[in-house]
Design a protein around this motif. Structure first.
Motif, PDB file in Angstrom:
ATOM      1  N   THR A  79      39.792  15.590   5.415  1.00 37.56           N
ATOM      2  CA  THR A  79      41.185  16.055   5.304  1.00 37.56           C
ATOM      3  C   THR A  79      41.660  16.698   6.610  1.00 37.56           C
ATOM      4  O   THR A  79      42.693  17.361   6.625  1.00 37.56           O
ATOM      5  N   SER A  80      40.908  16.514   7.685  1.00 39.97           N
ATOM      6  CA  SER A  80      41.254  17.135   8.966  1.00 39.97           C
ATOM      7  C   SER A  80      42.550  16.549   9.517  1.00 39.97           C
ATOM      8  O   SER A  80      43.001  15.475   9.122  1.00 39.97           O
ATOM      9  N   SER A  81      43.131  17.278  10.466  1.00 37.71           N
ATOM     10  CA  SER A  81      44.409  16.880  11.051  1.00 37.71           C
ATOM     11  C   SER A  81      44.435  17.317  12.513  1.00 37.71           C
ATOM     12  O   SER A  81      43.540  18.053  12.958  1.00 37.71           O
ATOM     13  N   PRO A  82      45.443  16.908  13.271  1.00 36.76           N
ATOM     14  CA  PRO A  82      45.539  17.385  14.660  1.00 36.76           C
ATOM     15  C   PRO A  82      45.683  18.900  14.765  1.00 36.76           C
ATOM     16  O   PRO A  82      45.481  19.461  15.836  1.00 36.76           O
ATOM     17  N   GLU A  83      46.021  19.544  13.658  1.00 39.90           N
ATOM     18  CA  GLU A  83      46.192  20.991  13.662  1.00 39.90           C
ATOM     19  C   GLU A  83      44.935  21.737  13.220  1.00 39.90           C
ATOM     20  O   GLU A  83      44.742  22.896  13.587  1.00 39.90           O
ATOM     21  N   ARG A  84      44.071  21.097  12.424  1.00 38.78           N
ATOM     22  CA  ARG A  84      42.925  21.826  11.896  1.00 38.78           C
ATOM     23  C   ARG A  84      41.746  20.909  11.611  1.00 38.78           C
ATOM     24  O   ARG A  84      41.893  19.875  10.974  1.00 38.78           O
ATOM     25  N   GLY A  85      40.574  21.321  12.094  1.00 36.14           N
ATOM     26  CA  GLY A  85      39.340  20.613  11.825  1.00 36.14           C
ATOM     27  C   GLY A  85      38.427  21.460  10.962  1.00 36.14           C
ATOM     28  O   GLY A  85      38.879  22.389  10.286  1.00 36.14           O
ATOM     29  N   PRO A  86      37.122  21.176  10.957  1.00 35.47           N
ATOM     30  CA  PRO A  86      36.187  21.963  10.162  1.00 35.47           C
ATOM     31  C   PRO A  86      36.200  23.436  10.584  1.00 35.47           C
ATOM     32  O   PRO A  86      36.314  23.762  11.766  1.00 35.47           O
ATOM     33  N   HIS A  87      36.045  24.323   9.608  1.00 32.06           N
ATOM     34  CA  HIS A  87      36.089  25.749   9.883  1.00 32.06           C
ATOM     35  C   HIS A  87      35.279  26.468   8.813  1.00 32.06           C
ATOM     36  O   HIS A  87      35.078  25.958   7.717  1.00 32.06           O
ATOM     37  N   GLY A  88      34.789  27.666   9.157  1.00 34.88           N
ATOM     38  CA  GLY A  88      34.018  28.430   8.185  1.00 34.88           C
ATOM     39  C   GLY A  88      32.890  29.196   8.848  1.00 34.88           C
ATOM     40  O   GLY A  88      32.704  29.154  10.071  1.00 34.88           O
ATOM     41  N   LYS A  89      32.116  29.865   8.044  1.00 32.52           N
ATOM     42  CA  LYS A  89      31.068  30.772   8.507  1.00 32.52           C
ATOM     43  C   LYS A  89      30.033  30.081   9.381  1.00 32.52           C
ATOM     44  O   LYS A  89      29.524  30.667  10.343  1.00 32.52           O
ATOM     45  N   HIS A  90      29.695  28.852   9.046  1.00 30.18           N
ATOM     46  CA  HIS A  90      28.611  28.171   9.751  1.00 30.18           C
ATOM     47  C   HIS A  90      29.107  27.144  10.771  1.00 30.18           C
ATOM     48  O   HIS A  90      28.323  26.336  11.270  1.00 30.18           O
ATOM     49  N   VAL A  91      30.398  27.180  11.085  1.00 29.80           N
ATOM     50  CA  VAL A  91      30.982  26.249  12.049  1.00 29.80           C
ATOM     51  C   VAL A  91      31.145  26.932  13.404  1.00 29.80           C
ATOM     52  O   VAL A  91      31.671  28.046  13.493  1.00 29.80           O
ATOM     53  N   VAL A  92      30.693  26.265  14.451  1.00 34.96           N
ATOM     54  CA  VAL A  92      30.912  26.716  15.824  1.00 34.96           C
ATOM     55  C   VAL A  92      31.872  25.728  16.478  1.00 34.96           C
ATOM     56  O   VAL A  92      31.585  24.529  16.529  1.00 34.96           O
TER      57      VAL A  92
END
Length: 322
Positions: free
Chosen positions: A265-278
């Protein structure tokens, strides 16, 4: 203008007849030599010959991302020199064609050829940055030859998926999105380090990032496509900036389901995100070290196992027709 057309006869989405039509269309605009690749690495050899030639103005790659990667590595075998080197044009003929689509070209080979011909008549081009990966000095991989990549590289999980897909294709399976998804599941089930990652990211002047399980390096966005759906691992990645990294420090069943959903569901505005994402943006250079040997991939090509790879973002490396 003199051009070299590098044709991959195994291109999955073009027929021999279509390739002949495209060759004739390109030949109508230039003095064109068409060469069909005969072995793995042949496109790289042809790109090298074009770079060393004094009368080749344009190299056209007709094939998938692997063909493009080989041509680029041949063209840049002495390093980037966009004012001297032939320009590159890409006619998409593979199953995904990420580099061509990231440049804004149609995914259809005939339509893309039309765009390229119009661009040549109007002298439309851009100079793009590329990624360069090399064995890290002082490690067991320091003698590994450097290699350019156009849109992505990865050390660890995603490279393992690529290796599994290549094995399936060698056994006669077609490259489909379903095949990739099956290999993602199998790689996850077999991944021994998914809870305690072995990868450390080092960059000058910053604290190391440790315990990474997955590391995806992006030179552009989107990262890949599922059919017509673009997938953004690093939405801000661009041919005009340095390299971006999206990494995960944990791959439990729950977290994988969450991050996979975010990717889909990613977009040019937002990719993966969260506690374990760098997520890191616009890096000039960095090194990935691993405590164990891990698979490495570049532009969807499995390159074997590595313990340490140094990545560099090179601005304005090559002129491309758009």
């Amino acid at each position: 203008m003199r051009g070299l057309l590098v044709v991959n006869p195994a291109a999955t989405t073009t027929s021999a007849r279509t390739r002949d039509v495209l060759t004739h269309a390109l030949a109508s605009e230039m003095k064109l030599e068409a060469v069909t690749t005969q072995y793995r690495g042949h496109a790289r050899d042809l790109g090298r010959q074009a770079a060393d030639s004094e009368d080749i103005d344009l190299v056209v790659a007709l094939g998938g991302d692997g063909t493009v990667n080989e041509v680029v590595n041949g063209l840049l075998h002495r390093g980037p020199d966009p004012d001297r080197l032939p320009r590159l044009a890409v006619v998409p003929g593979g199953s995904t064609n990420v580099f061509a689509r990231a440049l804004g070209l149609p995914n259809d080979a005939v339509e893309a050829t039309g765009v390229i011909l119009d661009a040549l008549r109007e002298n439309r081009e851009r100079t793009v940055g590329l990624g360069l990966a090399a064995g890290t000095p002082g490690t067991e991989d320091e003698a590994v030859p450097s290699r350019w990549f156009t849109f992505t590289a990865g050390l660890g999980f995603d490279a393992g998926v690529v290796g599994r897909v290549e094995q399936q294709r060698e056994q006669g399976r077609r490259s489909t999105h379903a095949l990739y998804l099956r290999q993602v599941v199998r790689q996850f089930l077999d991944e021994p380090h998914r809870r305690h990652g072995t990868i450390t990211l080092d960059r000058p002047g910053e604290e190391p990032v440790t315990g990474l399980v997955l590391s995806i390096i992006c030179n552009t966005a989107p990262w890949t496509f599922l059919g017509n759906r673009p997938v953004y691992a690093s939405p801000r990645a661009s041919f005009d900036t340095g390299l971006d990294v999206m990494a995960l420090s944990r791959m439990s069943t729950a977290s994988v389901a969450r991050y996979a959903t975010q990717l889909l569901t990613s977009s040019p505005e937002r990719g993966p995100h969260g506690k374990h994402v760098v997520s890191l943006h616009d890096l000039a250079g960095f090194t990935l070290h691993s405590k164990v040997r891990l698979p490495l991939q570049m532009d969807g090509d499995h390159l074997g196992l590595r313990t340490s790879v140094t990545f560099t973002g090179v601005h304005r490396a090559l002129r491309v027709i758009v």
